[in-house]
Write an enzyme that holds these catalytic residues in place. Sequence first.
Site, PDB file in Angstrom:
ATOM      1  N   LYS A  52       0.922  -1.082  -0.040  1.00 29.30           N
ATOM      2  CA  LYS A  52       0.062  -0.051  -0.010  1.00 29.30           C
ATOM      3  C   LYS A  52       0.755   1.262  -0.097  1.00 29.30           C
ATOM      4  O   LYS A  52       0.671   2.263  -0.566  1.00 29.30           O
ATOM      5  CB  LYS A  52      -0.821   0.083   1.171  1.00 29.30           C
ATOM      6  CG  LYS A  52      -2.110  -1.142   1.077  1.00 29.30           C
ATOM      7  CD  LYS A  52      -2.831  -1.360   2.453  1.00 29.30           C
ATOM      8  CE  LYS A  52      -3.897  -2.583   2.073  1.00 29.30           C
ATOM      9  NZ  LYS A  52      -4.500  -3.017   3.471  1.00 29.30           N
ATOM     10  N   GLN A  75      -4.607  -1.791   9.599  1.00 25.58           N
ATOM     11  CA  GLN A  75      -4.366  -2.884   8.969  1.00 25.58           C
ATOM     12  C   GLN A  75      -4.851  -3.840   9.996  1.00 25.58           C
ATOM     13  O   GLN A  75      -4.530  -3.992  11.308  1.00 25.58           O
ATOM     14  CB  GLN A  75      -2.638  -3.294   8.721  1.00 25.58           C
ATOM     15  CG  GLN A  75      -2.411  -4.510   7.958  1.00 25.58           C
ATOM     16  CD  GLN A  75      -3.254  -4.700   6.459  1.00 25.58           C
ATOM     17  OE1 GLN A  75      -2.988  -3.765   5.804  1.00 25.58           O
ATOM     18  NE2 GLN A  75      -3.818  -5.588   6.348  1.00 25.58           N
ATOM     19  N   ASP A 101     -11.382   2.515   4.041  1.00 22.32           N
ATOM     20  CA  ASP A 101     -11.380   1.048   3.810  1.00 22.32           C
ATOM     21  C   ASP A 101     -13.037   0.761   3.838  1.00 22.32           C
ATOM     22  O   ASP A 101     -13.349  -0.289   3.367  1.00 22.32           O
ATOM     23  CB  ASP A 101     -10.878   0.500   5.121  1.00 22.32           C
ATOM     24  CG  ASP A 101      -9.714  -0.573   4.689  1.00 22.32           C
ATOM     25  OD1 ASP A 101      -9.660  -0.885   3.650  1.00 22.32           O
ATOM     26  OD2 ASP A 101      -9.067  -0.865   5.947  1.00 22.32           O
TER      27      ASP A 101
END
Length: 296
Positions: free
Chosen positions: A53, A97, A120
Amino acid sequence: MPIIIDGKLVSSKILDEIRAKTAELKSQKGITPGLALLLVGNNPASLTYVNSKRKACTELGFYSIVEHLTEDTPEEKVLNLIEEWNNDPKIHGILVQLPLPKHINELKTTLKIKPSKDVDGFHPENFGRLVIGLPGFRPCTPAGIVELLKHYQIDTFGKHVVVVGRSNIVGKPIANMLYQKAPNANAIVTICHTAAKDLRQYTRLADILVVAAGSPNFITSDFVKDGVVVIDVGINRIEDSSSKKGYKLVGDVDFNSVAPKAYAITPVPGGVGPMTIAMLMKNTYLSASGEITYEA
Ligand code: NAP
């Protein structure tokens, strides 16, 4: 032979578009999209994901911060860091994460992220917006599936989509995206899970079958009808002594058995997988450019 849905190709097209738009946003409005990534602990898969990412941010010309905290970091420190990023105008997207160490409550952290920076798309506000059809961030993997269907001009209008799996990150959101009264949606959706006594009974009715179960190669040709479109979200490691790593990645769908019956199918790897990061980058860009509005 079926159409092999190429996620590498589609994701690289999307990334090229974002790169060009980012350059425009910088030169015309002086805004650089910014993504903050938080990793707690040393889960090897998470380390790989966060590095990919960060790399994608660099390649697109985004600003990025990676905070890598130790496994024993107190929950309060994580929540304070998110609050700091919520208030930082250079940051347009925040990604924590997952999975987090057990002593840190995942829901609490998700709730702490400002919905307008929740790239997200896991915050309940964004999920609620998805369900009632309001603008908001859509979770990246399901959003990637919609892009793949769009790219290959696979019409969903009035089609029967069967989703195997009801997770909050794939199964539920993709089902909710595809039944909306909206372009690239309007499908009739069935959601299956482990309570289905005979899964085949449902999957055989699918015009489009989305499988996100996490069980290697378990969808075989007897689960599908001729002409089906198969989207395999599963990423499973299985032992492979012929590979240097000792394992290989396979999907939930037994590709060799299902492909001959399919109109189109995603491979694993190289199908849905590459779309997730592309959609994360797209969400971050949309947050920076202000194209997603949180006004009622
Ligand atoms: P998850 O949280 O593990 O949930 C799996 C779901 O599948 C559950 O709802 C479960 O039913 C259902 N299920 C499992 N086996 C089944 C069976 N035999 N018959 C019917 N339903 C079954 O799943 P997830 O997080 O969505 O992940 C699913 C897979 O997608 C994993 O392999 C994961 O690695 C992969 N994935 C890939 C990406 C990507 O490509 N970027 C992103 C996310 C996930 P119950 O609810 O009844 O338990």
